[in-house]
Design a protein around this motif. Sequence first.
Motif, PDB file in Angstrom:
ATOM      1  N   LEU A  35       6.922  12.309  -4.266  1.00  0.00           N
ATOM      2  CA  LEU A  35       6.851  11.029  -3.571  1.00  0.00           C
ATOM      3  C   LEU A  35       7.412   9.923  -4.441  1.00  0.00           C
ATOM      4  O   LEU A  35       7.127   9.857  -5.648  1.00  0.00           O
ATOM      5  CB  LEU A  35       5.406  10.690  -3.197  1.00  0.00           C
ATOM      6  CG  LEU A  35       4.660  11.680  -2.302  1.00  0.00           C
ATOM      7  CD1 LEU A  35       3.259  11.156  -2.008  1.00  0.00           C
ATOM      8  CD2 LEU A  35       5.425  11.924  -1.014  1.00  0.00           C
ATOM      9  N   VAL A  36       8.210   9.046  -3.817  1.00  0.00           N
ATOM     10  CA  VAL A  36       8.655   7.801  -4.445  1.00  0.00           C
ATOM     11  C   VAL A  36       8.153   6.678  -3.560  1.00  0.00           C
ATOM     12  O   VAL A  36       8.503   6.603  -2.375  1.00  0.00           O
ATOM     13  CB  VAL A  36      10.187   7.742  -4.576  1.00  0.00           C
ATOM     14  CG1 VAL A  36      10.594   6.440  -5.259  1.00  0.00           C
ATOM     15  CG2 VAL A  36      10.713   8.937  -5.346  1.00  0.00           C
ATOM     16  N   GLU A  37       7.321   5.801  -4.106  1.00  0.00           N
ATOM     17  CA  GLU A  37       6.694   4.740  -3.329  1.00  0.00           C
ATOM     18  C   GLU A  37       7.117   3.380  -3.871  1.00  0.00           C
ATOM     19  O   GLU A  37       7.136   3.160  -5.081  1.00  0.00           O
ATOM     20  CB  GLU A  37       5.174   4.869  -3.374  1.00  0.00           C
ATOM     21  CG  GLU A  37       4.661   6.179  -2.790  1.00  0.00           C
ATOM     22  CD  GLU A  37       3.168   6.364  -3.005  1.00  0.00           C
ATOM     23  OE1 GLU A  37       2.573   7.176  -2.283  1.00  0.00           O
ATOM     24  OE2 GLU A  37       2.610   5.694  -3.913  1.00  0.00           O
ATOM     25  N   VAL A  38       7.456   2.498  -2.950  1.00  0.00           N
ATOM     26  CA  VAL A  38       7.774   1.106  -3.293  1.00  0.00           C
ATOM     27  C   VAL A  38       6.815   0.240  -2.488  1.00  0.00           C
ATOM     28  O   VAL A  38       6.890   0.178  -1.257  1.00  0.00           O
ATOM     29  CB  VAL A  38       9.240   0.767  -2.975  1.00  0.00           C
ATOM     30  CG1 VAL A  38       9.506  -0.703  -3.273  1.00  0.00           C
ATOM     31  CG2 VAL A  38      10.184   1.647  -3.771  1.00  0.00           C
ATOM     32  N   HIS A  39       5.910  -0.415  -3.195  1.00  0.00           N
ATOM     33  CA  HIS A  39       4.863  -1.191  -2.531  1.00  0.00           C
ATOM     34  C   HIS A  39       4.956  -2.645  -2.975  1.00  0.00           C
ATOM     35  O   HIS A  39       4.970  -2.943  -4.170  1.00  0.00           O
ATOM     36  CB  HIS A  39       3.487  -0.621  -2.887  1.00  0.00           C
ATOM     37  CG  HIS A  39       2.358  -1.368  -2.263  1.00  0.00           C
ATOM     38  ND1 HIS A  39       1.277  -1.822  -2.978  1.00  0.00           N
ATOM     39  CD2 HIS A  39       2.150  -1.766  -0.984  1.00  0.00           C
ATOM     40  CE1 HIS A  39       0.443  -2.447  -2.179  1.00  0.00           C
ATOM     41  NE2 HIS A  39       0.955  -2.437  -0.951  1.00  0.00           N
TER      42      HIS A  39
END
Length: 443
Positions: free
Chosen positions: A370-374
């Motif tokens: 997973l790559v998450e940008v929050h």
Amino acid sequence: MIRDRFGPLSTRLLAAFLVVALSSVVVLTGGALWGTGRGLEAAETAARRQAADRVAAAVAAAYTAAGGWGGVNLAAAADLATGAGARLVVRTADGVTVSGHGRGMPMNTGTGAGRVETRVVAGGAVVGSVLLAFGSPSDPAARDVAWGWILLAAGVALVVAGLATWFVGRRIVVPLARLTRAARRISAGDRSARAGVHAPGELGELATAFDHMAEEVARAERTRRDLTGDVAHELRTPLAALQAGLEELRDGLAEPDAARLSALHDQAQRLGRIVRDLAELAEAESAALSLQWRETDLAEVARTAVRAHDAHLRAAGLEVVTELEPGVVVRADPDRLHQALGNLLSNCARHARRGARVTVRVRRAGETALVEVHDTGPGIPAEELGHVFERRWRGDSARGTAGTGIGLAVVKELVTAHGGTVTATSGGDGTLFTITLPRSPAR
């Protein structure tokens, strides 16, 4: 309409049902005739045996009454034989023929299928035998009855086959004809054509899938048409400003000072940005054909992307935080993933409020990475979340923001080319974009 309902497929169905019906009738006819013949033969054999036993009992009674074969009266036995349709032959125990009775019966007294012989017992001793020679079998009449029922069954089977063909034809051929007409209308340019078929089983699933495909085709065409209009609108404004500014300089109405040239330069950059966005979208759509696959550490890709966009993010007043789990390896094109992650970061810089925090996270999740940008920005309304990855779509809150609305569509194309998915969720704590990719088996 008649041709649609009873076209070649209906004809083939009718032929198939008729072949099945006739084959069944032929098989059942053979079995019925064989069984009828065997049954009639067994019944007739039992009846002849009973008749022979009765005649033998009558001969034994006559033998006992006469006290021997001399002067024996065989009239009663002869009547029984005649009533059974047989010729009677009486022999002594020594094989001497005592008498033969019966009208129209054959004189041959040998053995055969039409002859039944039994012993004559009197006083506990075998004193002779009787032979009944029967005529032609009596089964032709029974066979005629069987044939009548067989022909009736064949007629009923053919009628049922015709009705089944009509029913199946309506359930299969008519929906297929509607699907064909809808497909032809769509190919002719009528994007509003739908099959509108409600059928059970696989045919209903096919019709539903067809109508869904037609909806997607119509939506894609509307999107392309709207994209063309929006791009023309986006290009028109900077082009008009460039043209007006250049005409002023040409006609001497304005001085070519630094401020004027800087404004023209900004419009040229805007044009370049629009062209770059369109080029990126076209390139992303064909990314599956041009990916350079290799083992890629997602933490390194994310670190490089954040470093490349750090100045842009800080200029927008955003705080950048990274949580990168090491050793999360996928088989991918690192340049394309860098491009996708860069678009997500640019989207944050464009839409998040000053002072917001942007967190970039890389982690494992079972067999996936997973790559998450929050970001802790204003978030995206729930009714708009389903459209964020559509081409040139821009929410109400982004109407005044520069851009063509293509960046997130590029992200979706690039991630899909890698066999992954990208999703967006939003709530009270901002917006979270999640890229999911299959991890390398060895890692």
